[in-house]
Design a protein around this motif. Sequence first.
Motif, mmCIF file in Angstrom:
data_model
loop_
_atom_site.group_PDB
_atom_site.id
_atom_site.type_symbol
_atom_site.label_atom_id
_atom_site.label_comp_id
_atom_site.label_asym_id
_atom_site.label_seq_id
_atom_site.Cartn_x
_atom_site.Cartn_y
_atom_site.Cartn_z
ATOM 1 N N TRP A 1 -5.909 4.673 -0.989
ATOM 2 C CA TRP A 1 -4.595 4.815 -0.370
ATOM 3 C C TRP A 1 -3.516 5.016 -1.431
ATOM 4 O O TRP A 1 -2.596 5.809 -1.240
ATOM 5 C CB TRP A 1 -4.263 3.591 0.479
ATOM 6 C CG TRP A 1 -4.988 3.555 1.776
ATOM 7 C CD1 TRP A 1 -6.141 2.879 2.048
ATOM 8 C CD2 TRP A 1 -4.626 4.237 2.974
ATOM 9 N NE1 TRP A 1 -6.513 3.099 3.348
ATOM 10 C CE2 TRP A 1 -5.593 3.921 3.946
ATOM 11 C CE3 TRP A 1 -3.569 5.065 3.325
ATOM 12 C CZ2 TRP A 1 -5.536 4.411 5.238
ATOM 13 C CZ3 TRP A 1 -3.512 5.555 4.612
ATOM 14 C CH2 TRP A 1 -4.483 5.233 5.546
ATOM 15 N N ALA B 1 -1.602 -6.900 -4.724
ATOM 16 C CA ALA B 1 -0.542 -6.446 -3.831
ATOM 17 C C ALA B 1 0.826 -6.652 -4.470
ATOM 18 O O ALA B 1 1.686 -5.774 -4.416
ATOM 19 C CB ALA B 1 -0.629 -7.177 -2.497
ATOM 20 N N SER C 1 1.322 -4.127 -7.185
ATOM 21 C CA SER C 1 1.641 -2.826 -6.601
ATOM 22 C C SER C 1 3.091 -2.761 -6.142
ATOM 23 O O SER C 1 3.755 -1.739 -6.301
ATOM 24 C CB SER C 1 0.714 -2.518 -5.438
ATOM 25 O OG SER C 1 1.099 -1.302 -4.842
ATOM 26 N N ALA D 1 -6.356 -8.982 1.149
ATOM 27 C CA ALA D 1 -7.551 -8.731 0.333
ATOM 28 C C ALA D 1 -7.359 -9.182 -1.109
ATOM 29 O O ALA D 1 -8.300 -9.657 -1.741
ATOM 30 C CB ALA D 1 -7.910 -7.246 0.369
ATOM 31 N N TYR E 1 -9.995 0.611 -0.672
ATOM 32 C CA TYR E 1 -8.577 0.484 -0.328
ATOM 33 C C TYR E 1 -7.687 1.175 -1.362
ATOM 34 O O TYR E 1 -6.604 1.667 -1.040
ATOM 35 C CB TYR E 1 -8.212 -1.002 -0.211
ATOM 36 C CG TYR E 1 -6.920 -1.237 0.514
ATOM 37 C CD1 TYR E 1 -6.894 -1.333 1.904
ATOM 38 C CD2 TYR E 1 -5.728 -1.340 -0.171
ATOM 39 C CE1 TYR E 1 -5.712 -1.535 2.579
ATOM 40 C CE2 TYR E 1 -4.541 -1.542 0.504
ATOM 41 C CZ TYR E 1 -4.536 -1.637 1.869
ATOM 42 O OH TYR E 1 -3.353 -1.828 2.544
ATOM 43 N N ASN E 2 -8.143 1.232 -2.597
ATOM 44 C CA ASN E 2 -7.345 1.827 -3.673
ATOM 45 C C ASN E 2 -7.128 3.324 -3.493
ATOM 46 O O ASN E 2 -6.209 3.887 -4.089
ATOM 47 C CB ASN E 2 -7.991 1.543 -5.030
ATOM 48 C CG ASN E 2 -7.871 0.086 -5.382
ATOM 49 O OD1 ASN E 2 -6.817 -0.516 -5.231
ATOM 50 N ND2 ASN E 2 -8.959 -0.504 -5.824
ATOM 51 N N ASN F 1 -5.735 2.188 -11.192
ATOM 52 C CA ASN F 1 -6.841 2.272 -10.232
ATOM 53 C C ASN F 1 -8.158 2.588 -10.914
ATOM 54 O O ASN F 1 -9.199 2.062 -10.527
ATOM 55 C CB ASN F 1 -6.543 3.295 -9.136
ATOM 56 C CG ASN F 1 -5.810 2.676 -7.982
ATOM 57 O OD1 ASN F 1 -6.193 1.628 -7.493
ATOM 58 N ND2 ASN F 1 -4.744 3.311 -7.565
ATOM 59 N N ILE G 1 1.572 0.029 1.640
ATOM 60 C CA ILE G 1 0.138 -0.057 1.327
ATOM 61 C C ILE G 1 -0.171 -1.408 0.696
ATOM 62 O O ILE G 1 -1.161 -2.056 1.031
ATOM 63 C CB ILE G 1 -0.295 1.106 0.404
ATOM 64 C CG1 ILE G 1 -0.178 2.442 1.140
ATOM 65 C CG2 ILE G 1 -1.725 0.893 -0.091
ATOM 66 C CD1 ILE G 1 -0.309 3.651 0.222
ATOM 67 N N GLY H 1 -0.255 -4.096 3.236
ATOM 68 C CA GLY H 1 -1.520 -4.026 3.977
ATOM 69 C C GLY H 1 -2.685 -4.631 3.218
ATOM 70 O O GLY H 1 -3.612 -5.177 3.820
ATOM 71 N N GLY H 2 -2.656 -4.559 1.896
ATOM 72 C CA GLY H 2 -3.742 -5.100 1.085
ATOM 73 C C GLY H 2 -3.522 -6.532 0.636
ATOM 74 O O GLY H 2 -4.337 -7.095 -0.100
ATOM 75 N N ILE I 1 -5.968 -3.060 -5.700
ATOM 76 C CA ILE I 1 -6.379 -4.108 -4.759
ATOM 77 C C ILE I 1 -7.863 -4.363 -5.006
ATOM 78 O O ILE I 1 -8.689 -3.459 -4.893
ATOM 79 C CB ILE I 1 -6.167 -3.674 -3.295
ATOM 80 C CG1 ILE I 1 -4.687 -3.360 -3.019
ATOM 81 C CG2 ILE I 1 -6.699 -4.721 -2.328
ATOM 82 C CD1 ILE I 1 -3.753 -4.543 -3.081
ATOM 83 N N ASN J 1 -13.006 -0.733 -4.969
ATOM 84 C CA ASN J 1 -12.513 -1.051 -3.637
ATOM 85 C C ASN J 1 -11.940 0.222 -3.002
ATOM 86 O O ASN J 1 -11.033 0.849 -3.547
ATOM 87 C CB ASN J 1 -11.445 -2.135 -3.715
ATOM 88 C CG ASN J 1 -11.022 -2.658 -2.367
ATOM 89 O OD1 ASN J 1 -11.004 -1.928 -1.380
ATOM 90 N ND2 ASN J 1 -10.679 -3.931 -2.328
#
Length: 185
Positions: free
Chosen positions: A109, A157, A160, A152, A106-107, A93, A145, A148-149, A99, A104
């Motif tokens: 999360w 994703a 991850s 994007a 979103y990261n 990250n 998570i 969900g990404g 993501i 971002n």
Amino acid sequence: MNAIARGSGNGRRGMPWRLIGWGGAAALLAVPAVATRFTREVNWDEADFIFAAVLFGLVGLGIELAVRASTSRAWRAGAGLAVFSCFALVWVNAAVGMIGDEDNAYNLWFLGLIPVAIAGAVVARLRAGRMAVAMLAVGAAQVLIAVGGFSADRHGAVLSMVMASSWLLSAAFFLFSARRGKSVR
């Protein structure tokens, strides 16, 4: 049989492993230090070195605590994988983002998984069977998570989801330790 004879890390027999571990962390820090001087592709500043040193120190401390917490190799492997999973989440990250890019939102999360894993270990009281459940939950949360990404950043994703396998493998090691009746000291 005493701790020195077993080589548990509390006596002189455990010393080479500690030296290799902490020396390895120092060597990893030396690589960008040398590269920064000789190439423009690596451009670390003082903050980067401090960040890496703190992160490597926390990983080393986590491994030290895991080795001291149990004599079970499976339990230690599970704990080591959990520590590695936390490290990988932070490192990826911070470097490029899981993501999208590292900026971002979103990261965040993904970074939230670390306190969840720590809280799970505390609630589990480091008992192998309960640790297996906690690590399974964190792995499943990382997959959710990532799903969900997916819209994007598909590649991030998928990465991850693959990285979540380290949490799941950690859970498997803890489960193996629990089935053998070995947990914390």
